[in-house]
Each structure stands twice: as structure tokens, then as C-alpha cells.
Design a protein around this motif. Sequence first.
Motif, PDB file in Angstrom:
ATOM      1  N   LEU A 122       8.030   2.039   2.735  1.00  0.00           N
ATOM      2  CA  LEU A 122       8.982   3.084   2.272  1.00  0.00           C
ATOM      3  C   LEU A 122       9.953   1.692   1.431  1.00  0.00           C
ATOM      4  O   LEU A 122       9.976   0.921   1.498  1.00  0.00           O
ATOM      5  N   HIS A 123      10.169   2.435  -0.134  1.00  0.00           N
ATOM      6  CA  HIS A 123      11.486   1.267  -0.672  1.00  0.00           C
ATOM      7  C   HIS A 123      12.489   0.844   0.038  1.00  0.00           C
ATOM      8  O   HIS A 123      12.616   1.811   0.373  1.00  0.00           O
ATOM      9  N   GLU A 124      13.317   0.110  -0.372  1.00  0.00           N
ATOM     10  CA  GLU A 124      14.078  -0.414   0.580  1.00  0.00           C
ATOM     11  C   GLU A 124      15.299  -0.261   0.399  1.00  0.00           C
ATOM     12  O   GLU A 124      16.039  -0.026   1.034  1.00  0.00           O
ATOM     13  N   ASP A 125      15.525   1.106  -0.949  1.00  0.00           N
ATOM     14  CA  ASP A 125      16.997   2.108  -0.891  1.00  0.00           C
ATOM     15  C   ASP A 125      16.669   3.273  -0.565  1.00  0.00           C
ATOM     16  O   ASP A 125      17.315   4.245  -0.901  1.00  0.00           O
ATOM     17  N   CYS A 126      15.147   3.365   0.852  1.00  0.00           N
ATOM     18  CA  CYS A 126      14.851   4.539   1.286  1.00  0.00           C
ATOM     19  C   CYS A 126      16.509   5.484   2.026  1.00  0.00           C
ATOM     20  O   CYS A 126      16.852   4.427   2.581  1.00  0.00           O
ATOM     21  N   PHE A 134      -2.257  -6.735 -10.943  1.00  0.00           N
ATOM     22  CA  PHE A 134      -2.043  -5.717 -10.411  1.00  0.00           C
ATOM     23  C   PHE A 134      -0.664  -4.741 -10.043  1.00  0.00           C
ATOM     24  O   PHE A 134      -0.186  -3.806 -11.077  1.00  0.00           O
ATOM     25  N   TRP A 135       0.004  -5.868  -9.948  1.00  0.00           N
ATOM     26  CA  TRP A 135       1.692  -5.411  -9.615  1.00  0.00           C
ATOM     27  C   TRP A 135       1.852  -5.866 -11.063  1.00  0.00           C
ATOM     28  O   TRP A 135       3.412  -5.229 -11.496  1.00  0.00           O
ATOM     29  N   LEU A 136       1.557  -6.584 -12.349  1.00  0.00           N
ATOM     30  CA  LEU A 136       2.500  -6.396 -13.891  1.00  0.00           C
ATOM     31  C   LEU A 136       1.633  -5.114 -14.305  1.00  0.00           C
ATOM     32  O   LEU A 136       2.226  -4.662 -15.487  1.00  0.00           O
ATOM     33  N   GLU A 137       0.159  -4.157 -13.920  1.00  0.00           N
ATOM     34  CA  GLU A 137      -0.189  -3.305 -14.848  1.00  0.00           C
ATOM     35  C   GLU A 137       0.933  -2.260 -14.253  1.00  0.00           C
ATOM     36  O   GLU A 137       0.866  -1.407 -14.274  1.00  0.00           O
ATOM     37  N   ASN A 138       1.562  -2.278 -12.783  1.00  0.00           N
ATOM     38  CA  ASN A 138       1.733  -1.287 -12.212  1.00  0.00           C
ATOM     39  C   ASN A 138       3.129  -1.551 -11.339  1.00  0.00           C
ATOM     40  O   ASN A 138       3.497  -1.223 -11.015  1.00  0.00           O
ATOM     41  N   PRO A 139       4.202  -1.851 -12.981  1.00  0.00           N
ATOM     42  CA  PRO A 139       5.117  -2.832 -11.991  1.00  0.00           C
ATOM     43  C   PRO A 139       6.150  -2.191 -11.980  1.00  0.00           C
ATOM     44  O   PRO A 139       6.813  -2.036 -11.296  1.00  0.00           O
ATOM     45  N   TRP A 140       5.725  -1.039 -11.806  1.00  0.00           N
ATOM     46  CA  TRP A 140       7.193   0.427 -11.493  1.00  0.00           C
ATOM     47  C   TRP A 140       7.478   0.994 -10.322  1.00  0.00           C
ATOM     48  O   TRP A 140       8.009   1.074  -9.271  1.00  0.00           O
ATOM     49  N   ILE A 141       6.339   0.239  -9.297  1.00  0.00           N
ATOM     50  CA  ILE A 141       5.553   0.624  -7.769  1.00  0.00           C
ATOM     51  C   ILE A 141       6.839  -0.026  -6.826  1.00  0.00           C
ATOM     52  O   ILE A 141       7.641   0.517  -6.261  1.00  0.00           O
ATOM     53  N   LEU A 142       7.307  -1.227  -7.345  1.00  0.00           N
ATOM     54  CA  LEU A 142       8.280  -1.492  -6.731  1.00  0.00           C
ATOM     55  C   LEU A 142       9.210  -1.451  -7.062  1.00  0.00           C
ATOM     56  O   LEU A 142      10.092  -2.786  -7.276  1.00  0.00           O
ATOM     57  N   ASP A 143      10.405  -1.766  -8.112  1.00  0.00           N
ATOM     58  CA  ASP A 143      11.214  -1.203  -8.787  1.00  0.00           C
ATOM     59  C   ASP A 143      12.055  -0.549  -8.080  1.00  0.00           C
ATOM     60  O   ASP A 143      11.609   0.522  -7.753  1.00  0.00           O
ATOM     61  N   TYR A 167      -1.147   4.982  -3.958  1.00  0.00           N
ATOM     62  CA  TYR A 167      -0.234   5.138  -4.903  1.00  0.00           C
ATOM     63  C   TYR A 167      -0.422   6.350  -6.055  1.00  0.00           C
ATOM     64  O   TYR A 167      -1.106   6.370  -5.540  1.00  0.00           O
ATOM     65  N   ARG A 168       0.965   5.690  -5.892  1.00  0.00           N
ATOM     66  CA  ARG A 168       0.841   7.345  -7.411  1.00  0.00           C
ATOM     67  C   ARG A 168       0.679   6.726  -8.825  1.00  0.00           C
ATOM     68  O   ARG A 168       1.209   5.969  -9.125  1.00  0.00           O
ATOM     69  N   LYS A 169      -0.049   8.163  -9.080  1.00  0.00           N
ATOM     70  CA  LYS A 169      -0.397   7.292 -11.403  1.00  0.00           C
ATOM     71  C   LYS A 169       0.060   8.694 -11.502  1.00  0.00           C
ATOM     72  O   LYS A 169      -0.170   9.702 -11.357  1.00  0.00           O
ATOM     73  N   ILE A 200       7.364   6.800   0.373  1.00  0.00           N
ATOM     74  CA  ILE A 200       6.416   5.681  -0.039  1.00  0.00           C
ATOM     75  C   ILE A 200       5.444   5.331  -1.295  1.00  0.00           C
ATOM     76  O   ILE A 200       5.765   6.344  -1.648  1.00  0.00           O
ATOM     77  N   VAL A 201       6.129   4.012  -1.659  1.00  0.00           N
ATOM     78  CA  VAL A 201       5.917   4.039  -2.912  1.00  0.00           C
ATOM     79  C   VAL A 201       4.713   3.223  -2.981  1.00  0.00           C
ATOM     80  O   VAL A 201       3.856   3.129  -4.161  1.00  0.00           O
ATOM     81  N   ILE A 202       3.467   2.675  -2.243  1.00  0.00           N
ATOM     82  CA  ILE A 202       2.473   2.540  -1.847  1.00  0.00           C
ATOM     83  C   ILE A 202       1.790   2.180  -0.069  1.00  0.00           C
ATOM     84  O   ILE A 202       2.796   2.317   0.185  1.00  0.00           O
ATOM     85  N   ALA A 203       0.667   2.895  -0.251  1.00  0.00           N
ATOM     86  CA  ALA A 203      -0.383   2.088   1.225  1.00  0.00           C
ATOM     87  C   ALA A 203      -1.571   1.213   1.019  1.00  0.00           C
ATOM     88  O   ALA A 203      -1.684   1.166  -0.148  1.00  0.00           O
ATOM     89  N   TYR A 204      -1.658   0.291   2.049  1.00  0.00           N
ATOM     90  CA  TYR A 204      -2.679   0.221   2.744  1.00  0.00           C
ATOM     91  C   TYR A 204      -3.399   0.241   3.222  1.00  0.00           C
ATOM     92  O   TYR A 204      -2.577   0.080   4.742  1.00  0.00           O
TER      93      TYR A 204
END
Length: 287
Positions: free
Chosen positions: A82-86, A278-287, A220-222, A68-72
Motif C-alpha cells: 500500500l502506498h506510503e500516503d495511503c 522493471f522499476w525503470l519501465e514502470n516508474p509510476w508504481i512507487l511514485d 499491478y495495474r497497466k 494497493i500499488v503492487i502485489a507479489y
Amino acid sequence: MANSEFEYVRKFEEWDALAPSNWIVVRIDGRGFSKFSKRQNFAKPNDRRAIDLMNAAAIEVVKQFTDIVIAYGQSDEYSFVLHEDCQLFERRAAKLATSISTAFSVEYCMQWDAYFPGQVLDRPYPTFDGRCVLYPKKRILRDYLSWRQADCHVNNLYNTTFWNMVKGNPATHTSPMTPTDAELALKGTFSADKNEILFKRFNINYNAEDEIWKKGSVVYRKFEDKQTDTTAAQQFIKPTDDQARKKPQSRTQMEKEKKRKQKARVVVEHVDIIKDKFWLENPWILD
Ligand code: DGT
Ligand code: MG
Ligand code: MG
Ligand code: MG
Ligand code: MG
């Protein structure tokens, strides 16, 4: 017993692996929470204890499932991305949805006492259904998350106005309304109308309401060291070119990545995820 005459029944089972290279969203939703929230006297329109409990359960689920990369989350629902490569459970839909929704349900019940001390949790115990939805592009996944966050705002504005109208406000000589009358009065109104009702009759500036109600919760993970994180993210997740993307991670790399995620701090924030910031500040979330 391996080849018993009964074994053919296996063929009746369906293989439900989700298509590769798609982002997977597992959305869970509380079963019958309209009734449950009444039975447990949740504050209206928003109960801080209830939302804190939802978030606490979500944090544990994110910790348990490193894919899981992020939850809302908002109201009685949570979306786990879940990441596309999961490759978890070979991407089998029922396994993913049931594992995540049961983990969430158990956490919710087990942590109940911490958020509702002295309040008995009795049958029917709260449970959450779960479904998998696929999004083939990051853009569409972001639109999905935006949709949920916009929904949170629209519902919260409506509910805040509605419950204030039902309550009334002696200070502005606003008499309490029946729920039916309040619903009728709000029919066909726009956001601006509700903002005005809140301001004029109830002295409430909607913009100043707590972000947790307007924005919902983002989990999300910090990573402690951002520098390390970016380097690690580039090394292990972010491919430098198309070639790299197609090359699967080695077992050691995957293990290392999993450990790194397990060590990370999982946070809850009530921030805008519709705009790019938010996405620019945390680019790795969806990388
Ligand atoms: P479902 O999901 O089809 O089994 O049915 P419900 O009843 O769970 O309906 P749903 O999920 O569309 O709506 C969520 C309900 O939960 C809604 O009636 C409002 C209630 N709820 C969620 N959070 C709170 C809260 O903080 N305070 C109060 N009073 N109610 C809440
Ligand atoms: Mg529903
Ligand atoms: Mg529900
Ligand atoms: Mg719901
Ligand atoms: Mg088994």
C-alpha cells in the motif's frame, strides 16, 4: 443509551494506526497449507492450478483496494504493497490486515471450482493470516520485495531438485530416493550443486524452467495509454517538488485518481523485480 455505565469499556480498545509516510506491506499466508496441499493432491513441487487460483484471488484484491500499488506472490503467500500516503481505515493495522486477508480468503474459496473443477473443497476451508509491516523508504521496500523473490527462487530450486530425487530417473539409472535420504543428500549443497544434479541426473536445465516458478507472480495495474498514464501520474501522484508532496490531494483529485485506477487493467507477470529494469519501465508504481 449514549453514555451508559458500560461505555467505559471502549477505553480498553487500542488505537493501532500505522506510522505515516511509511510503505505498508500486508503479507498474507495460507494457514496449514502443507496439510491442505497434501489433502487436495497438489502437484509437486508446483501445482499450476493452485498458483493460478492464488493469482486470481490476488487480482480481485488489488481491484478492490485501490491503495494497493503492487502485489507479489509465491507458494501460499502474497504481499500487498500500500502506498506510503495511503489513508485507508486511517491506517489502522488490524483493519488493513484483516480486510485484505479475509477478502483474499473469500476469493480463494469462491473461485476454487474454476481452478479445481470437480474437486470438493471441504472443511477446514483454506484461510490466510495477514500482518502489516512498515518500510520507511522505497529502497527498503524494494529490498523487501527482492527478499521474497529471492526466497521464491531458492525454494523452487530446492523443491525441484528434491522432488526429482524422490521420483528418480530410469534414463540416467537414478533410483528413486526416500524423502529423508533426498533431504540428507541435499544438506549443505549450494545452488550450483543443485543445478548440476538436475542437469546430470534429470536432464533438466533449471534456467529453462518456467518463469512462473522461478520468479513468482507480480500483480499491478497497466494503463491502456502509457502516455496518458504518465501525465496522469505526474498530475495526481508524482509531486514536482517537496512542496507538492506535502500538499494533500483534494477530494476531487482523489476520486479522479481512484476512478482511473479502477478502470486500469490488472495484470500478472512473472518478471524480475530485483533488478532495476522493471522499476525503470514502470516508474509510476512507487511514485
Ligand atoms: P503456516 O503458514 O504456518 O500455517 O503453515 P504452512 O503449512 O502453510 O507452511 P508454509 O506457509 O511455510 O508453507 C507453504 C506450504 O504450502 C508448503 O508446505 C508447500 C505448500 N505448497 C504451496 N504451493 C504448493 C504447490 O503448488 N504444490 C505443493 N505440492 N505444495 C505447495
Ligand atoms: Mg508459515
Ligand atoms: Mg502457510
Ligand atoms: Mg507460506
Ligand atoms: Mg462495523
